[in-house]
Design a protein around this motif. Structure first.
Motif, mmCIF file in Angstrom:
data_model
loop_
_atom_site.group_PDB
_atom_site.id
_atom_site.type_symbol
_atom_site.label_atom_id
_atom_site.label_comp_id
_atom_site.label_asym_id
_atom_site.label_seq_id
_atom_site.Cartn_x
_atom_site.Cartn_y
_atom_site.Cartn_z
ATOM 1 N N VAL A 128 0.831 -1.338 -0.357
ATOM 2 C CA VAL A 128 -0.303 -0.166 0.189
ATOM 3 C C VAL A 128 0.812 1.462 -0.105
ATOM 4 N N PHE A 129 2.246 1.065 0.802
ATOM 5 C CA PHE A 129 3.183 2.724 1.016
ATOM 6 C C PHE A 129 4.192 2.543 -0.472
ATOM 7 N N SER A 130 4.189 1.582 -1.008
ATOM 8 C CA SER A 130 4.781 1.172 -2.269
ATOM 9 C C SER A 130 4.709 2.162 -2.933
ATOM 10 N N LYS A 131 3.071 2.308 -3.436
ATOM 11 C CA LYS A 131 2.227 1.943 -4.894
ATOM 12 C C LYS A 131 1.767 2.783 -5.144
ATOM 13 N N PRO A 132 1.981 3.299 -6.034
ATOM 14 C CA PRO A 132 1.746 5.025 -5.532
ATOM 15 C C PRO A 132 0.197 5.364 -6.616
ATOM 16 N N HIS A 133 -0.381 4.260 -6.879
ATOM 17 C CA HIS A 133 -1.734 4.172 -8.051
ATOM 18 C C HIS A 133 -2.964 4.543 -6.679
ATOM 19 N N TYR A 134 -2.829 3.668 -5.729
ATOM 20 C CA TYR A 134 -3.411 3.368 -4.950
ATOM 21 C C TYR A 134 -3.678 4.786 -3.894
ATOM 22 N N TRP A 135 -2.516 5.983 -3.383
ATOM 23 C CA TRP A 135 -2.906 6.708 -3.549
ATOM 24 C C TRP A 135 -2.989 8.014 -4.354
ATOM 25 N N THR A 136 -3.082 7.706 -5.550
ATOM 26 C CA THR A 136 -3.351 8.822 -6.951
ATOM 27 C C THR A 136 -5.147 8.417 -6.726
ATOM 28 N N ILE A 137 -5.728 7.269 -6.144
ATOM 29 C CA ILE A 137 -6.757 7.038 -6.113
ATOM 30 C C ILE A 137 -7.667 7.652 -5.275
ATOM 31 N N MET A 138 -6.930 7.176 -3.975
ATOM 32 C CA MET A 138 -6.940 7.953 -2.397
ATOM 33 C C MET A 138 -7.475 9.806 -2.414
ATOM 34 N N VAL A 139 -6.591 9.626 -3.412
ATOM 35 C CA VAL A 139 -6.207 11.532 -3.563
ATOM 36 C C VAL A 139 -6.692 12.489 -4.323
ATOM 37 N N ARG A 140 -7.618 11.236 -5.389
ATOM 38 C CA ARG A 140 -8.390 12.050 -6.182
ATOM 39 C C ARG A 140 -9.730 11.821 -5.682
ATOM 40 N N THR A 141 -9.836 10.157 -4.577
ATOM 41 C CA THR A 141 -11.337 10.699 -4.164
ATOM 42 C C THR A 141 -11.520 11.156 -3.272
ATOM 43 N N VAL A 142 -10.770 12.050 -1.930
ATOM 44 C CA VAL A 142 -10.485 12.877 -1.576
ATOM 45 C C VAL A 142 -10.816 14.971 -2.468
ATOM 46 N N ALA A 143 -10.166 14.299 -3.304
ATOM 47 C CA ALA A 143 -10.096 15.804 -4.735
ATOM 48 C C ALA A 143 -11.829 16.340 -4.102
ATOM 49 N N MET A 144 -12.840 14.904 -5.033
ATOM 50 C CA MET A 144 -14.016 14.935 -5.957
ATOM 51 C C MET A 144 -15.243 14.712 -4.265
ATOM 52 N N ALA A 145 -14.478 14.423 -3.268
ATOM 53 C CA ALA A 145 -15.658 14.672 -2.341
ATOM 54 C C ALA A 145 -15.588 15.957 -1.832
ATOM 55 N N LEU A 146 -14.167 16.760 -2.199
ATOM 56 C CA LEU A 146 -14.790 18.141 -1.654
ATOM 57 C C LEU A 146 -14.805 19.134 -2.471
ATOM 58 N N VAL A 147 -14.458 18.862 -3.781
ATOM 59 C CA VAL A 147 -15.657 19.378 -4.710
ATOM 60 C C VAL A 147 -16.758 18.637 -4.833
ATOM 61 N N CYS A 148 -17.514 18.120 -4.139
ATOM 62 C CA CYS A 148 -18.860 17.422 -4.433
ATOM 63 C C CYS A 148 -19.248 18.884 -2.717
ATOM 64 N N VAL A 149 -18.846 18.623 -2.211
ATOM 65 C CA VAL A 149 -18.912 19.417 -0.788
ATOM 66 C C VAL A 149 -19.020 21.140 -1.417
ATOM 67 N N VAL A 150 -18.592 21.684 -2.060
ATOM 68 C CA VAL A 150 -18.611 23.029 -2.605
ATOM 69 C C VAL A 150 -19.535 23.002 -3.180
#
Lengths: 379, 292
Positions: B60-82
């Motif tokens: 989990v901590f060595s593969k960047p693609h998991y974090w790409t998806i996590m960051v995208r999820t948080v970004a989408m959630a924030l945009v959705c909130v706004v």
């Protein structure tokens, strides 16, 4: 006011409540008295299966005939179904119908009991020669796990109103700029990965080294770049294919086609591309039904296995509401109408068979699924 | 002034809290602990292998693609909130003020839409957003060109579905805050010479904050777990965390990996909310200090 259209406004509250109370009692009574089997049946079978196997027209006659109640648990993912049984649920089930690679694994894993081919000699005798005993894809060290129940092939599914079939004699259009945003990949586990790997010159059914896995990555990346959508839902994929927004579906094959053809969309076809670099480009998928190994080792379950592959039941299993697929029983062919045969592309089935690999669990499947996930994230 | 202080030894208090505590223990704490335990196991040939191991966490901590998806999820959630708050606030304000006469009818309509099956609603959007869908048909008839919109199977399509499904939460929480505002306070602001806009920003908006924050938190938390919209309307163009977790559990049958990714998502959600709470509390404290 006409009789029967007075509605709630024409009925006083007391009468309404009395009516509802009576209705409640009636429903409860019907629930107890009319409880179809379960409570009264001599035996209960727990059956894990794909949708289609649970059709009342299939289960009801057997339940009546054997005085048995069949309780169904639907699979949404073959691997998930295997994992559930492997995690301990096998003690609760008697039968399982799933994709053949997973059924084949269940024997050696101790989840399914092996069957004696001699006990099923009559059933094998009715099968097409390709499926007769000893049927290698379901065998492990000479012992068979279950019987084949449905099959088809995975190749490009094409709308011939927009594209000629010859265009798809290779997977090349998937990567062609002219087809950008016109391709749909079906997100169905390993099904879309295998054909693309084959196109890249990698046989995914053998142990792969790192350069081969790198090739798989490259071909998936290139396909994703040109793809409009990666969808898991069959209805969305079919809708796009019919209205032309998708020119081809990759990774679904006949499973995505035949129900459309059955509904009259006979311009939709699934084909298998020509062999490339000595590698066949198609995949034969198959579903099988196995007997689960538990304390009960029910004889009725073995009877059900014979029942589910019998010609008449196989026909029911072939033509379902959701999908239409081929069955291994040759005698069933006589029961199909010409329209059904056409919908199932029966005139093409052995061509597809000859140009395809039989789908099994690939040794590097987890690596390939991880690559799929990574490339999807980077899209 | 006399204050009632409750002690944990109070049998009435224990009796009142016990049912909820048991439910939380059985259906939240224990499953969460099991998820933690699961994340330290491994799989072999699609079967769980009970060997305490850091393999999954290393992955989990060595593969960047998991974090790409996590960051995208948080970004989408924030945009959705706004977007949800921007849509919900005026709607709730109108419900609480201008449309009071039709309030009940409108609320019933909103609740009906809200209670309609999510699968049905999401699939309904396909008919609207498709290239040959209702939206493009309408735009074509308005002379804006053939297939003017291409929103299906894009992140924007996902966002439309998410906002549609979640906007009702802030709408109701903000509405509840707005109807509790004492009208005399707004009138007092007018009497003091405040314009409508100033009265809104200095009286109404601050007093509606609890509902606004509550709605925003609900949208954020639910957005983090959005599953249907990215799957159906996104068409795999921008997968979010829930799809990653589903794939790990179901398709890859890698339950420890699915468990670890679930925990990562929970921690990200909790940290985001804590950070937001900290910033807001600090903002409130500064505001109070400046008022004094």
């Amino acid at each position: 006011m006409k009789k029967g259209t007075s509605g709630i406004g024409g009925v006083d509250r007391r009468a309404m409540l009395k009516g509802m109370g009576g209705l409640g009692l009636a429903v409860a009574g019907a629930g107890i008295l009319g409880m179809p089997r379960g409570a009264s049946a001599a035996e209960t079978l727990n059956y894990m299966c794909w949708e289609g196997y649970n059709a009342p027209s299939i289960l009801d006659p057997f339940q009546k005939q054997k005085d048995v109640s069949i309780s169904v648990d639907l699979i949404t993912d073959s691997a998930g179904g295997f994992a559930k049984l492997a995690a301990g649920a096998s003690k609760d089930f008697d039968l399982v119908s799933s994709d053949s690679p997973w059924i084949a694994r269940m024997g050696p894993a101790g989840i399914c009991r092996y069957i004696d081919d001699k006990d099923f000699a009559d059933q094998y005798a009715e099968f097409y020669p390709q499926f007769r005993a000893p049927f290698t894809p379901l065998q492990f060290e000479g012992k068979a796990t279950g019987l084949p129940t449905r099959w088809g092939w995975v190749g490009p599914t094409v709308n011939t109103k927009f594209d000629k079939l010859e265009t798809w004699s290779s997977y090349a259009p998937v990567f062609d700029a002219a087809y950008k945003d016109k391709i749909c990949l079906l997100d169905w586990g390993d099904w879309p990965i295998m054909p693309l790997a084959l196109y890249a010159g990698v046989n995914p059914y053998v142990e792969l080294d790192q350069p081969a896995l790198d090739e798989v990555r490259k071909v998936l990346r290139a396909a994703f770049k040109n793809t409009r959508a990666i969808v898991a839902d069959l209805a969305i994929a079919q809708k796009g294919l019919i209205d032309g927004s998708f020119r081809a579906l990759i990774g679904g094959g006949t499973y995505a086609t035949s129900s459309l053809r059955m509904k009259g969309h006979d311009y939709i076809q699934s084909i298998v591309p020509e062999p490339k670099n000595g590698l066949k480009q198609g995949i034969i998928w198959m579903e099988a039904t196995g007997l689960i190994a538990n304390d009960r080792d029910s004889k009725v379950a073995a009877d059900f296995l014979k029942y589910i592959v019998s010609p008449e039941v196989a026909k029911q299993l072939s033509i379902t509401e959701a999908t239409c697929n081929l069955v291994p029983n040759a005698k069933t062919e006589a029961l199909f109408s010409d329209a059904e045969k056409k919908a199932l592309q029966m005139d093409y089935m052995w061509t597809a068979w000859d140009n395809s690999h039989f789908h099994t669990v690939a040794p590097n499947i987890d690596d390939m699924l991880a690559i799929w996930q990574e490339e999807l994230a980077a899209r | 002034m006399r204050t009632d202080s409750k002690r944990w030894g109070d049998p009435v208090l224990v009796a009142a809290v016990a049912p909820l505590a048991v439910v939380m223990l059985l259906f939240f704490i224990i499953p969460l602990l099991m998820t933690v335990v699961l994340s330290f196991q491994t799989t072999q040939f699609y079967r769980l292998s009970w060997t305490w191991d850091l393999k999954v966490w290393t992955e989990v901590f060595s593969k960047p693609h998991y974090w790409t998806i996590m960051v995208r999820t948080v970004a989408m959630a924030l945009v959705c909130v706004v977007v949800c708050v921007l849509i919900a606030f005026p709607a709730a304000y109108a419900l609480a003020t201008r449309l009071r006469a039709y309030n009940a009818q409108i609320q019933i309509l909103i609740i009906f839409a809200f209670l309609t099956d999510a699968v049905l609603k999401t699939f309904g959007w396909i008919l609207v957003l498709d290239k040959s869908g209702v939206a493009n048909w309408l735009l074509a008839h308005l002379g804006l060109g053939h297939e003017a919109l291409n929103l299906l199977f894009t992140p924007t399509g996902t966002m439309i579905g998410m906002v549609y499904g979640l906007v009702v939460y802030p709408m109701f929480t903000i509405y509840l805050s707005l109807v509790r505002i004492d009208r005399d306070l707004v009138l007092a602001a007018y009497d003091s010479g405040a314009s409508r806009l100033r009265a809104f920003f200095e009286v109404t908006l601050p007093l509606a904050r609890p509902g606004l924050y509550c709605g925003a938190v609900l949208v954020f938390v639910l957005s983090l777990g959005a599953f249907l919209e990215p799957k159906v309307l996104g068409g795999g163009t921008a997968p979010l965390a829930s799809e990653l977790i589903r794939q790990s559990f179901e398709t890859r049958v890698n339950w420890p990996l699915g468990a670890a990714l679930t925990l990562v998502l929970i921690v990200i959600g909790a940290l985001s909310l804590s950070l937001a709470a900290f910033v807001l509390m600090r903002g409130s404290a500064n505001h109070e200090r400046s008022v004094r």
